[in-house]
Design a protein around this motif. Structure first.
Motif, PDB file in Angstrom:
ATOM      1  N   PRO A 250       0.803  -1.217   0.000  1.00  0.00           N
ATOM      2  CA  PRO A 250       0.000   0.000   0.000  1.00  0.00           C
ATOM      3  C   PRO A 250       0.841   1.274   0.000  1.00  0.00           C
ATOM      4  CG  PRO A 250      -0.936  -1.587   1.515  1.00  0.00           C
ATOM      5  CD  PRO A 250       0.399  -2.138   1.065  1.00  0.00           C
ATOM      6  N   SER A 251       1.908   1.306   0.797  1.00  0.00           N
ATOM      7  CA  SER A 251       2.714   2.524   0.840  1.00  0.00           C
ATOM      8  C   SER A 251       3.485   2.732  -0.454  1.00  0.00           C
ATOM      9  CB  SER A 251       3.657   2.514   2.046  1.00  0.00           C
ATOM     10  OG  SER A 251       4.558   1.436   1.965  1.00  0.00           O
ATOM     11  N   VAL A 252       3.821   1.656  -1.159  1.00  0.00           N
ATOM     12  CA  VAL A 252       4.493   1.785  -2.450  1.00  0.00           C
ATOM     13  C   VAL A 252       3.542   2.413  -3.468  1.00  0.00           C
ATOM     14  CG1 VAL A 252       5.483   0.506  -4.407  1.00  0.00           C
ATOM     15  CG2 VAL A 252       6.082  -0.135  -2.080  1.00  0.00           C
ATOM     16  N   VAL A 253       2.331   1.912  -3.536  1.00  0.00           N
ATOM     17  CA  VAL A 253       1.386   2.360  -4.562  1.00  0.00           C
ATOM     18  C   VAL A 253       0.786   3.719  -4.255  1.00  0.00           C
ATOM     19  CG1 VAL A 253      -0.791   1.813  -5.708  1.00  0.00           C
ATOM     20  CG2 VAL A 253       0.835   0.018  -5.257  1.00  0.00           C
ATOM     21  N   LEU A 254       0.584   4.027  -2.992  1.00  0.00           N
ATOM     22  CA  LEU A 254      -0.144   5.242  -2.670  1.00  0.00           C
ATOM     23  C   LEU A 254       0.699   6.513  -2.718  1.00  0.00           C
ATOM     24  CD1 LEU A 254      -2.723   4.024  -0.030  1.00  0.00           C
ATOM     25  CD2 LEU A 254      -3.013   4.433  -2.465  1.00  0.00           C
ATOM     26  N   HIS A 255       1.932   6.441  -3.157  1.00  0.00           N
ATOM     27  CA  HIS A 255       2.704   7.646  -3.442  1.00  0.00           C
ATOM     28  C   HIS A 255       2.085   8.288  -4.678  1.00  0.00           C
ATOM     29  CE1 HIS A 255       5.895  10.130  -5.071  1.00  0.00           C
ATOM     30  NE2 HIS A 255       6.394  10.162  -3.844  1.00  0.00           N
ATOM     31  N   PRO A 256       1.883   9.595  -4.702  1.00  0.00           N
ATOM     32  CA  PRO A 256       1.166  10.230  -5.826  1.00  0.00           C
ATOM     33  C   PRO A 256       1.738   9.923  -7.210  1.00  0.00           C
ATOM     34  CG  PRO A 256       1.513  11.811  -4.055  1.00  0.00           C
ATOM     35  CD  PRO A 256       2.248  10.564  -3.672  1.00  0.00           C
ATOM     36  N   VAL A 257       3.048   9.943  -7.380  1.00  0.00           N
ATOM     37  CA  VAL A 257       3.641   9.672  -8.696  1.00  0.00           C
ATOM     38  C   VAL A 257       3.475   8.202  -9.056  1.00  0.00           C
ATOM     39  CG1 VAL A 257       5.781   9.631 -10.044  1.00  0.00           C
ATOM     40  CG2 VAL A 257       5.263  11.599  -8.583  1.00  0.00           C
ATOM     41  N   ARG A 258       3.731   7.310  -8.108  1.00  0.00           N
ATOM     42  CA  ARG A 258       3.585   5.879  -8.407  1.00  0.00           C
ATOM     43  C   ARG A 258       2.136   5.517  -8.693  1.00  0.00           C
ATOM     44  NH1 ARG A 258       7.899   5.806  -4.525  1.00  0.00           N
ATOM     45  NH2 ARG A 258       6.445   5.439  -2.805  1.00  0.00           N
ATOM     46  N   LEU A 259       1.194   6.150  -8.009  1.00  0.00           N
ATOM     47  CA  LEU A 259      -0.218   5.909  -8.288  1.00  0.00           C
ATOM     48  C   LEU A 259      -0.561   6.357  -9.710  1.00  0.00           C
ATOM     49  CD1 LEU A 259      -2.961   4.924  -7.328  1.00  0.00           C
ATOM     50  CD2 LEU A 259      -3.346   7.177  -6.317  1.00  0.00           C
TER      51      LEU A 259
END
Length: 181
Positions: free
Chosen positions: A4-13
């Motif tokens: 979740p913390s990997v994906v929920l970064h604005p750029v990565r999302l």
């Protein structure tokens, strides 16, 4: 770092959203995300690959350099029932956030187009509560899938537009039960 913390970064999302149903190179991603500096984009793509959320779909040589095409990792794009059952609530909410943010992106792209006409374009979104047994829900799902299989068999042609149907089916709390509204 958790999924979740990997994906929920604005750029990565944004990268994950851009790859929903697509395979893109980093340069194609950069054209879709022009506000993200290319070096930053490469760094976030590498982190998504490292956490196995996206994968290399292909690689080709362009003027002596290797250009990779990326897609969502198969398990992330289409998790199995077992993978979903083994996911934490936080992981499931993250997956649902990516899913729904993709819908928001698609609708935003539609609204940004010229000559939109919701009625003529058959655009709709609605919710409907209903009472059904598990067997009745299975029957409804089967009927929807049967109808969807029929229209998905259509080839592109005059008068046909590519369309997207999204369904979300969740149980509602029993009236009077704790947590019901």
């Amino acid at each position: 770092m958790s999924m979740p913390s990997v994906v929920l970064h604005p750029v990565r999302l944004q990268i994950v959203q851009a790859l929903l149903g697509e395979e893109l190179t980093t340069h194609q991603l950069h054209r879709r995300l022009p506000d993200v500096p290319i070096a930053t984009l490469y760094r976030h793509v590498a982190q998504l690959v490292r956490h196995e959320l996206i994968e290399v779909a292909g690689e080709q040589q362009i003027r002596g350099a290797s250009e990779k095409t990326y897609r969502l990792a198969a398990g992330f794009a289409n998790p199995t029932a077992e993978e979903l059952a083994a996911s934490s609530s936080e992981e499931l909410l993250t997956a649902f956030t990516v899913f729904t943010s993709g819908l928001i992106r698609d609708f935003g792209e539609y609204l940004g187009g010229d000559g939109r006409d919701l009625a003529a374009d058959r655009v709709s979104f609605a919710q409907a509560d209903f009472w059904a047994t598990d067997e009745e829900v299975d029957e409804l799902t089967g009927a929807l899938m049967e109808a969807l299989v029929a229209v998905r068999a259509h080839a592109p042609g005059e008068g046909r537009r590519r369309r997207k149907l999204t369904t979300i089916l969740v149980p509602r709390p029993e009236p009077g039960a704790e947590g019901s509204a």
